[in-house]
Scaffold this motif. Structure first.
Motif, mmCIF file in Angstrom:
data_model
loop_
_atom_site.group_PDB
_atom_site.id
_atom_site.type_symbol
_atom_site.label_atom_id
_atom_site.label_comp_id
_atom_site.label_asym_id
_atom_site.label_seq_id
_atom_site.Cartn_x
_atom_site.Cartn_y
_atom_site.Cartn_z
ATOM 1 N N UNK A 1 123.909 -39.806 14.219
ATOM 2 C CA UNK A 1 124.222 -40.434 12.944
ATOM 3 C C UNK A 1 124.172 -41.943 13.111
ATOM 4 N N UNK A 2 124.009 -42.626 12.001
ATOM 5 C CA UNK A 2 124.063 -44.076 11.989
ATOM 6 C C UNK A 2 125.182 -44.536 11.081
ATOM 7 N N UNK A 3 125.872 -45.593 11.493
ATOM 8 C CA UNK A 3 126.902 -46.204 10.658
ATOM 9 C C UNK A 3 126.650 -47.705 10.632
ATOM 10 N N UNK A 4 127.041 -48.338 9.547
ATOM 11 C CA UNK A 4 126.926 -49.788 9.435
ATOM 12 C C UNK A 4 127.824 -50.395 10.508
ATOM 13 N N UNK A 5 127.247 -51.090 11.454
ATOM 14 C CA UNK A 5 128.004 -51.644 12.578
ATOM 15 C C UNK A 5 129.083 -52.611 12.107
ATOM 16 N N UNK A 6 128.910 -53.237 10.952
ATOM 17 C CA UNK A 6 129.916 -54.177 10.462
ATOM 18 C C UNK A 6 131.208 -53.467 10.043
ATOM 19 N N UNK B 1 113.228 -49.970 6.001
ATOM 20 C CA UNK B 1 113.303 -48.669 6.679
ATOM 21 C C UNK B 1 114.529 -47.857 6.271
ATOM 22 N N UNK B 2 115.297 -48.348 5.303
ATOM 23 C CA UNK B 2 116.485 -47.645 4.840
ATOM 24 C C UNK B 2 116.225 -47.010 3.488
ATOM 25 N N UNK B 3 116.723 -45.781 3.321
ATOM 26 C CA UNK B 3 116.562 -45.061 2.055
ATOM 27 C C UNK B 3 117.912 -44.520 1.616
ATOM 28 N N UNK B 4 118.236 -44.668 0.331
ATOM 29 C CA UNK B 4 119.450 -44.058 -0.228
ATOM 30 C C UNK B 4 119.183 -42.574 -0.436
ATOM 31 N N UNK C 1 125.026 -41.205 3.120
ATOM 32 C CA UNK C 1 124.686 -42.145 2.048
ATOM 33 C C UNK C 1 123.214 -42.540 2.078
ATOM 34 N N UNK C 2 122.510 -42.191 3.156
ATOM 35 C CA UNK C 2 121.106 -42.566 3.235
ATOM 36 C C UNK C 2 120.475 -42.156 4.536
ATOM 37 N N UNK C 3 119.259 -42.652 4.741
ATOM 38 C CA UNK C 3 118.490 -42.373 5.947
ATOM 39 C C UNK C 3 117.947 -43.665 6.525
ATOM 40 N N UNK D 1 112.779 -40.226 14.691
ATOM 41 C CA UNK D 1 113.006 -39.252 13.620
ATOM 42 C C UNK D 1 114.081 -39.826 12.714
ATOM 43 N N UNK D 2 114.114 -39.416 11.443
ATOM 44 C CA UNK D 2 115.101 -39.987 10.512
ATOM 45 C C UNK D 2 116.535 -39.776 11.008
ATOM 46 N N UNK D 3 117.376 -40.776 10.786
ATOM 47 C CA UNK D 3 118.786 -40.727 11.165
ATOM 48 C C UNK D 3 119.613 -40.777 9.882
ATOM 49 N N UNK D 4 120.520 -39.825 9.737
ATOM 50 C CA UNK D 4 121.409 -39.790 8.583
ATOM 51 C C UNK D 4 122.449 -40.896 8.742
ATOM 52 N N UNK D 5 122.621 -41.673 7.686
ATOM 53 C CA UNK D 5 123.603 -42.751 7.669
ATOM 54 C C UNK D 5 124.862 -42.270 6.966
ATOM 55 N N UNK D 6 126.022 -42.516 7.581
ATOM 56 C CA UNK D 6 127.281 -42.128 6.961
ATOM 57 C C UNK D 6 128.125 -43.373 6.700
#
Length: 118
Positions: free
Chosen positions: A25-30, A84-87, A99-101, A107-112
């Protein structure tokens, strides 16, 4: 050859890549205050998948104070171009946390969204 300026650089977002079980998964590092060892105040989310061991935790801020989400591993931070970000619409995912990819990895990573996990 002219020097490249900050304005020439593509806009990016720092994404922290984490593993939960076999998923990445990916998360906004901020949103992450720090990465720590999991303790008694850390929690896991079944919606993200089964943890292998959950020894790390992402510490982040909520309206109620700090929260700590267990993860198996932290892969690192990736500077992802905004292009490279998609909602993702909520109906397109099995997890209400998604919330996005990010399409920047192999390969695509799901963003939470971390605050939604609390």
């Amino acid at each position: 050859m002219s020097a490249r300026t900050v304005q020439d650089a593509p806009e990016t977002v720092d994404i922290l890549l984490v593993e939960v079980g076999e998923e990445v998964y990916g998360v906004d590092a901020s949103q992450v205050l720090r990465i720590d060892r999991a303790g008694p105040q850390s929690f896991a989310l079944a919606a993200l998948g089964a943890l292998r061991h959950g020894r790390r935790t992402l510490v982040y801020w909520t309206d109620s104070g700090e929260a700590q989400l267990k993860v198996d591993a932290v892969r690192g931070v990736s500077a992802v171009p905004l292009a490279c970000l998609r909602r993702m619409p909520p109906a397109a995912t099995r997890s209400p946390l998604a919330i996005g990819l990010s399409l920047a990895e192999e390969r695509p990573v799901v963003l939470i969204d971390l605050p939604r996990t609390f």
